[in-house]
Design a protein around this motif. Structure first.
Motif, PDB file in Angstrom:
ATOM      1  N   TYR A  47      -0.998 -10.168   5.023  1.00 47.27           N
ATOM      2  CA  TYR A  47      -1.358  -8.951   5.744  1.00 47.27           C
ATOM      3  C   TYR A  47      -0.470  -7.761   5.386  1.00 47.27           C
ATOM      4  O   TYR A  47      -0.972  -6.656   5.150  1.00 47.27           O
ATOM      5  CB  TYR A  47      -1.301  -9.210   7.260  1.00 47.27           C
ATOM      6  N   GLN A  48       0.834  -7.953   5.367  1.00 47.97           N
ATOM      7  CA  GLN A  48       1.712  -6.819   5.068  1.00 47.97           C
ATOM      8  C   GLN A  48       1.493  -6.318   3.657  1.00 47.97           C
ATOM      9  O   GLN A  48       1.514  -5.105   3.397  1.00 47.97           O
ATOM     10  CB  GLN A  48       3.179  -7.230   5.262  1.00 47.97           C
ATOM     11  N   GLN A  49       1.249  -7.239   2.731  1.00 43.46           N
ATOM     12  CA  GLN A  49       0.985  -6.837   1.346  1.00 43.46           C
ATOM     13  C   GLN A  49      -0.288  -5.997   1.276  1.00 43.46           C
ATOM     14  O   GLN A  49      -0.354  -4.996   0.551  1.00 43.46           O
ATOM     15  CB  GLN A  49       0.855  -8.088   0.465  1.00 43.46           C
ATOM     16  N   VAL A  50      -1.303  -6.397   2.031  1.00 46.06           N
ATOM     17  CA  VAL A  50      -2.554  -5.640   2.040  1.00 46.06           C
ATOM     18  C   VAL A  50      -2.320  -4.241   2.605  1.00 46.06           C
ATOM     19  O   VAL A  50      -2.820  -3.247   2.064  1.00 46.06           O
ATOM     20  CB  VAL A  50      -3.633  -6.377   2.851  1.00 46.06           C
ATOM     21  N   VAL A  51      -1.539  -4.157   3.700  1.00 45.21           N
ATOM     22  CA  VAL A  51      -1.258  -2.845   4.281  1.00 45.21           C
ATOM     23  C   VAL A  51      -0.581  -1.947   3.245  1.00 45.21           C
ATOM     24  O   VAL A  51      -1.004  -0.799   3.026  1.00 45.21           O
ATOM     25  CB  VAL A  51      -0.361  -2.986   5.531  1.00 45.21           C
ATOM     26  N   ASP A  52       0.457  -2.448   2.632  1.00 45.64           N
ATOM     27  CA  ASP A  52       1.231  -1.621   1.699  1.00 45.64           C
ATOM     28  C   ASP A  52       0.401  -1.211   0.488  1.00 45.64           C
ATOM     29  O   ASP A  52       0.385  -0.041   0.091  1.00 45.64           O
ATOM     30  CB  ASP A  52       2.481  -2.382   1.236  1.00 45.64           C
ATOM     31  N   THR A  53      -0.306  -2.180  -0.101  1.00 42.09           N
ATOM     32  CA  THR A  53      -1.085  -1.894  -1.310  1.00 42.09           C
ATOM     33  C   THR A  53      -2.256  -0.965  -1.009  1.00 42.09           C
ATOM     34  O   THR A  53      -2.517  -0.008  -1.749  1.00 42.09           O
ATOM     35  CB  THR A  53      -1.602  -3.203  -1.938  1.00 42.09           C
ATOM     36  N   ALA A  54      -2.973  -1.256   0.095  1.00 43.72           N
ATOM     37  CA  ALA A  54      -4.140  -0.440   0.428  1.00 43.72           C
ATOM     38  C   ALA A  54      -3.728   1.000   0.731  1.00 43.72           C
ATOM     39  O   ALA A  54      -4.402   1.947   0.309  1.00 43.72           O
ATOM     40  CB  ALA A  54      -4.875  -1.050   1.620  1.00 43.72           C
ATOM     41  N   ARG A  55      -2.636   1.184   1.440  1.00 46.03           N
ATOM     42  CA  ARG A  55      -2.178   2.545   1.741  1.00 46.03           C
ATOM     43  C   ARG A  55      -1.760   3.277   0.464  1.00 46.03           C
ATOM     44  O   ARG A  55      -2.036   4.468   0.302  1.00 46.03           O
ATOM     45  CB  ARG A  55      -1.002   2.493   2.722  1.00 46.03           C
TER      46      ARG A  55
END
Length: 423
Positions: free
Chosen positions: A64-72
């Motif tokens: 989840y945190q990786q998705v947040v960082d990458t998507a942003r």
């Protein structure tokens, strides 16, 4: 190139709302899930499609945190073309989904806000994000923002019935009672079988907005669902009193008493007082008498006074005077002697009237001049002119009764001139 791109829709899930836990509210969370919905936006580049699908896979395996960082990061670097801006909105949606799964509802709401401000996104999708953001604001405890979003959402589409109740609850939590009433009205138009919590919310809002008749009908509907809670009976009776229907309040309380839901000394006293207010004072007097006799009610001065007032209100002359006589002899207080005298005076029972006023005066009662006047009248009505004259002479010494006392003394002098008048 694909003309359309299927993104993972944010599906509803149940979760607690900390800011409204005291009100027993659960809140649906719309982010996360596997259901797909068609997002009919501008065409996306193959690279954007591949990147979005890659982030979806990362989301599905819990990164989840990786998705947040990458998507942003990818949203921030998106180009200005229509396809690029549509991809940016979808990146933000994925970041919001991941933030929600990290239990960061405020952050997820902020990301959805950014996504729905992108004009390239289809209107239907932006409305869906508005709805989801509103729910997340509630979950984050950001109730003022949530209320504004719910109002905007309701103005642009037709929320589900449970969402109408939620909108009402949010406004009620903010004490925005007129807005809460509007949402309650919308909810009740579409929901013929609200549950107990929803009825309690409606009753509260109706009371806060002064619609007591509507509140009382809602409380009775709650009783129809579950009549085991004494507080609901108390609330219903209080509402009927508030709208000027004491008879209905008494009948409702009597029903709760007969069912054994309302019980105990306080409930019995309330029962009696409601009957007195509801024009059935004789019923109140009978139940108080019985309760005092069998020990169900403590034999106190206050309870004896209540019994005397009930008989007086029922206009049972004999029982009322007996009751006040007993109270006055028991307490020997000026007020109680005055009550006996005043009641007897009104009914023309002159001997008890004279006794009551004389004893009240002897015990230091208020307005001694007026007490003397009434005592003198009682003596006069019994034909005891000498006694009446003496009392009126004493009354003449008080400023508030001097004029009337003089008039009575003149009347006595005139009576004595009449040969058939006893002296």
């Amino acid at each position: 190139m694909f003309r359309h791109y299927r993104v993972r829709h944010l599906r509803c899930r149940q979760g607690p709302l900390k800011a409204l836990m005291a009100m027993g509210v659960g809140l649906a969370m719309l982010l996360g899930g596997e259901q797909r919905a068609l997002a009919a936006g501008p065409a996306l580049s193959q690279q954007s499609i591949d990147r979005l699908q890659g982030l979806e896979r990362e989301l599905s395996v819990g990164h989840y945190q990786q998705v947040v960082d990458t998507a942003r990061s990818r949203a921030a670097s998106a180009g200005s073309g229509q396809g690029d801006q549509w991809a940016r909105a979808l990146y933000l949606q994925l970041a919001a989904s991941a933030a929600q799964r990290l239990d960061q509802p405020g952050r997820a709401a902020d990301l959805l806000y950014q996504a729905r401000t992108i004009d390239t996104a289809p209107l239907a999708q932006r409305l869906q994000w508005l709805e989801q953001e509103a729910r997340l604001r509630v979950r984050a405890g950001q109730l003022e923002q949530a209320a504004a979003l719910f109002d905007r959402w309701q103005g642009q589409t037709t929320p589900a019935v449970e969402d109408l109740w939620l909108g009402a609850r949010i406004h009620a939590r903010l004490q925005q009672w007129d807005e809460a009433l509007r949402w309650i009205s919308l909810a009740r138009e579409r929901d013929s079988t609200p549950d107990s919590d929803q009825l309690a919310l409606a009753a509260s809002v109706y009371q806060q907005t002064g619609q007591f008749e509507a509140a009382s009908s809602v409380v009775e509907a709650q009783l129809d669902q579950d009549d085991s809670d004494p507080a609901r009976w108390q609330q219903a009776a209080a509402l009927y009193q508030r709208i000027g229907q004491p008879g209905r309040a008494a009948a409702l309380w009597e029903a709760g008493w007969q069912r054994g839901i309302l019980k105990g000394e306080e409930a019995l006293l309330t029962r009696a007082k409601l009957h007195m207010a509801g024009d059935t004072p004789a019923r109140a007097a009978e139940m108080l008498s019985q309760a005092l006799e069998n020990g169900e009610l403590k034999d106190s001065d206050a309870h004896r006074r209540l019994l005397a007032r009930a008989w007086a209100q029922a206009r049972d002359h004999q029982k009322a005077l007996q009751a006040w006589q007993a109270v006055a002899e028991r307490t020997d207080e000026a007020h109680d002697w005055y009550m006996l005298g005043d009641l007897a005076y009104g009914w023309g029972i002159w001997e008890q009237a004279e006794q009551g006023f004389a004893r009240a005066r002897a015990r230091g009662g208020d307005n001694p001049g007026q007490l003397l006047l009434m005592e003198g009248v009682a003596a006069y009505e019994q034909g005891r002119l000498d006694q009446a004259e003496e009392v009126f002479r004493q009354a003449r010494a008080f400023g508030d009764s001097a004029d009337q006392a003089g008039q009575w003394l003149a009347l006595i002098d005139n009576d004595r001139m009449q040969p058939d008048r006893p002296s």
